[in-house]
Scaffold this active site. Structure first.
Site, mmCIF file in Angstrom:
data_model
loop_
_atom_site.group_PDB
_atom_site.id
_atom_site.type_symbol
_atom_site.label_atom_id
_atom_site.label_comp_id
_atom_site.label_asym_id
_atom_site.label_seq_id
_atom_site.Cartn_x
_atom_site.Cartn_y
_atom_site.Cartn_z
ATOM 1 N N ASP A 1 0.832 -1.202 0.000
ATOM 2 C CA ASP A 1 0.000 0.000 0.000
ATOM 3 C C ASP A 1 0.866 1.251 0.000
ATOM 4 O OD1 ASP A 1 -2.946 -0.857 0.410
ATOM 5 O OD2 ASP A 1 -1.869 -2.034 1.895
ATOM 6 N N ASP A 2 1.893 1.242 0.852
ATOM 7 C CA ASP A 2 2.745 2.422 0.962
ATOM 8 C C ASP A 2 3.522 2.667 -0.327
ATOM 9 O OD1 ASP A 2 1.852 2.719 3.549
ATOM 10 O OD2 ASP A 2 3.571 1.710 4.451
#
Length: 399
Positions: A176-177
């Site tokens: 996600d990051d």
């Protein structure tokens, strides 16, 4: 903290609408907000689901203090036609929109790129999803763990020779990051591409979690294409550089050592009392050391097990050898270097009612103190409804 709009920061004046939830989209806009952009976070009336994650203090989520810092929060119900019209008005006044719904969701509610561009042809639209906006897996659900698994990372986190335990995740939502970082970079690039060209149209950006992880796989794809070789897990070692590993010390703690250049390796051999290794022709260069990694690691490990980690670290630092104990969050928070660079900073959070520790933005600009980039902490749900709807959109009431 004053909500000053990011004056003095490189993206000051850029207006971004966030239709993000959970992690990837909001992480992209957090980076853009730290850089000075005005981010309007659109939440459902009950708030972003991430508000329910992690620990809470005084009834409020601690993580959200960081996750939504420097953002304005407004509430809209995207199932409601009037609120969708409000969103279109916001996007008509914005430079970019960041969303991370499943592909096709915006089109189904009548807010696809064609509709958004009809109201604002220069709007940059960043779309973050599990598998991307096309392809046979487009409609499959995905979270960050799926990005790690399919992107090739989770295969590499396995312990070599151990099959009875599942390969661990890295400990944070890395896919996600990563997708959020790539989306933020792409938004900044797309907005730059509009600069000075009044005829240019806003770009549509497609970022996926799987591809974001896959992009980090270094030389593994061409290696496979040329030889059919599939790189296997290496544990804490690096297969392409030696010695680089993590070694157990006498106090049960671990020390990471990077001794993989020729001069550093020679200094390392002297520091651990094994000068003969540096003279061994098998270890004369990195290729030879990689071929004999187990023997070298064994010698280093025998030395580290004679000293507590802090003492072994001090010996190696005196010899100018890259090394570090494995830090936990207490170590990070209390380290003098983290504090001196304001990598860890104290921030007043009026919603939580406490002084919190925040990580600094991961970039520095001359003339801007790191703490000045955290202009305010994550707000309450809908805290800026009146400001955005009445003052920015000119509505007579904020509903």
């Amino acid at each position: 903290m004053a909500q000053d709009g990011g004056q003095g920061l490189p993206l000051a004046g850029l207006k971004i609408v966030e239709l993000g939830h959970y992690i990837a989209g909001p992480f992209a806009t957090r980076l853009l907000a730290d850089l000075g952009a005005e981010v309007i976070k659109v939440e459902p009336p009950e708030g972003d689901p991430i508000r329910g994650w992690g620990s809470r203090h005084n009834g409020h989520p601690v993580w959200f203090s960081i996750h939504a810092r420097n953002k304005l929060s407004v509430t809209l119900n995207l199932k409601d036609a009037a609120d969708r019209a409000r969103l279109l008005k916001l996007c008509a006044r914005a430079d970019a929109l960041v969303e991370n719904f499943r592909p096709g969701f915006l089109e189904r509610i009548g807010l696809g790129p064609e509709v958004l561009h009809a109201g604002n042809p220069r709007l940059v639209i960043a779309r973050v999803s599990g598998f991307g906006q096309d392809g046979p897996y487009r409609d499959k659900p995905a979270f960050g763990s799926i990005g790690e698994a399919m992107g090739g990372l989770r295969h590499l986190t396995a312990t070599p020779g151990v099959t009875e335990h599942a390969p661990p995740r890295c400990g944070v939502s890395i896919s996600d990051d990563l997708a959020g970082m790539y989306a933020a970079l792409a938004v900044a690039a797309a907005c730059w591409g509009l600069k000075g060209n009044p005829e240019a149209r806003g770009r549509i950006i497609d970022v996926d979690l799987v591809g974001s992880v896959f992009s980090l796989m270094e030389g593994m794809l061409p290696e496979y294409g040329l030889t059919g070789a599939v790189r296997q897990p290496a544990g804490s070692a690096i297969l392409t550089a030696a010695p680089t590993n993590t070694y157990l010390c006498a106090d049960g703690k671990w020390l990471c050592i990077g001794g993989n250049s020729d001069p550093i390796f020679r200094r390392l051999c002297d520091a651990i009392g094994r000068p003969g290794m540096a003279a061994d022709p098998r270890f004369a260069d990195n290729r030879g050391r990689c071929a004999n990694m187990a023997e070298i690691d064994g010698e280093i490990g025998r030395w580290t097990r004679t000293l507590p980690a802090a003492e072994a670290e001090a010996v190696l630092e005196a010899a100018d050898i890259p090394c570090s104990r494995l830090y936990d969050m207490r170590d990070c928070a209390e380290d003098p270097h983290f504090q001196a660079r304001q990598t860890v900073m104290q921030v007043e959070d009026p919603l939580i009612g406490e002084t919190l520790l925040h990580p600094a933005a991961p970039f520095r600009f001359d003339g801007v103190a790191p703490r000045d980039m955290v202009r305010w902490t994550g707000p309450a749900v809908g805290a800026h409804n009146h400001h955005v709807f009445s003052e920015l959109l000119g509505e007579k009431n904020d509903g």
